[in-house]
Design a protein around this motif. Sequence first.
Motif, PDB file in Angstrom:
ATOM      1  N   ASP A  14     118.033  95.628 -22.832  1.00 13.11           N
ATOM      2  CA  ASP A  14     118.731  95.067 -23.995  1.00 13.11           C
ATOM      3  C   ASP A  14     117.928  95.202 -25.281  1.00 13.11           C
ATOM      4  N   GLY A  15     116.607  95.249 -25.184  1.00 12.10           N
ATOM      5  CA  GLY A  15     115.756  95.347 -26.361  1.00 12.10           C
ATOM      6  C   GLY A  15     115.469  96.774 -26.804  1.00 12.10           C
ATOM      7  N   ASP A  16     115.938  97.747 -26.067  1.00 13.77           N
ATOM      8  CA  ASP A  16     115.690  99.150 -26.390  1.00 13.77           C
ATOM      9  C   ASP A  16     116.874  99.687 -27.195  1.00 13.77           C
ATOM     10  N   PRO A  17     116.663 100.015 -28.473  1.00 15.68           N
ATOM     11  CA  PRO A  17     117.780 100.426 -29.324  1.00 15.68           C
ATOM     12  C   PRO A  17     118.513 101.673 -28.823  1.00 15.68           C
ATOM     13  N   GLU A  18     117.834 102.530 -28.106  1.00 14.74           N
ATOM     14  CA  GLU A  18     118.479 103.744 -27.588  1.00 14.74           C
ATOM     15  C   GLU A  18     119.348 103.446 -26.359  1.00 14.74           C
ATOM     16  N   LEU A  19     119.059 102.336 -25.662  1.00 15.15           N
ATOM     17  CA  LEU A  19     119.772 102.013 -24.431  1.00 15.15           C
ATOM     18  C   LEU A  19     120.834 100.932 -24.603  1.00 15.15           C
ATOM     19  N   THR A  20     120.677 100.069 -25.587  1.00 15.61           N
ATOM     20  CA  THR A  20     121.606  98.963 -25.785  1.00 15.61           C
ATOM     21  C   THR A  20     123.035  99.476 -25.921  1.00 15.61           C
ATOM     22  N   GLY A  21     123.926  98.917 -25.103  1.00  9.30           N
ATOM     23  CA  GLY A  21     125.325  99.315 -25.125  1.00  9.30           C
ATOM     24  C   GLY A  21     125.622 100.579 -24.351  1.00  9.30           C
ATOM     25  N   ARG A  22     124.585 101.255 -23.851  1.00  8.15           N
ATOM     26  CA  ARG A  22     124.781 102.505 -23.102  1.00  8.15           C
ATOM     27  C   ARG A  22     124.413 102.354 -21.631  1.00  8.15           C
ATOM     28  N   ILE A  23     123.717 101.258 -21.296  1.00  9.93           N
ATOM     29  CA  ILE A  23     123.319 100.966 -19.919  1.00  9.93           C
ATOM     30  C   ILE A  23     123.815  99.568 -19.576  1.00  9.93           C
ATOM     31  N   GLY A  24     124.538  99.454 -18.479  1.00 10.87           N
ATOM     32  CA  GLY A  24     124.950  98.149 -17.963  1.00 10.87           C
ATOM     33  C   GLY A  24     124.197  97.888 -16.668  1.00 10.87           C
ATOM     34  N   TYR A  25     123.775  96.655 -16.439  1.00 11.84           N
ATOM     35  CA  TYR A  25     122.990  96.364 -15.238  1.00 11.84           C
ATOM     36  C   TYR A  25     123.267  94.949 -14.784  1.00 11.84           C
TER      37      TYR A  25
END
Length: 100
Positions: free
Chosen positions: A30-41
């Motif tokens: 959630d804190g990684d701007p490149e991953l936020t909204g692109r990875i669900g876990y």
Amino acid sequence: MKHFMIRYEFRSGTTDAWHQEVGRFIKAIDGDPELTGRIGYRVLKNRDDGSYFHLASVADDAAQKALQSRDFFKAYQEMTRKVAGGEVTVTPIEWIGQTA
């Protein structure tokens, strides 16, 4: 969107420590701007035994590669193997339906 189910039996360590590790991993995503909204876990546990199920969703191949390149992912992956006694199953799954 690609989806995966990760399954294992908890075999090593304490569940409290493991749940804290899971929380740190999710917070890192959630804190990684490149991953936020692109990875669900999501992480689920069978109430009656030590079976764990992780449901992961990735928006595209680039998001998956970005996640796999992160040091926090590599450490979490290794820790998952450790708590599972080395027996972890990763299965690609298809999402058929869901509520709103």
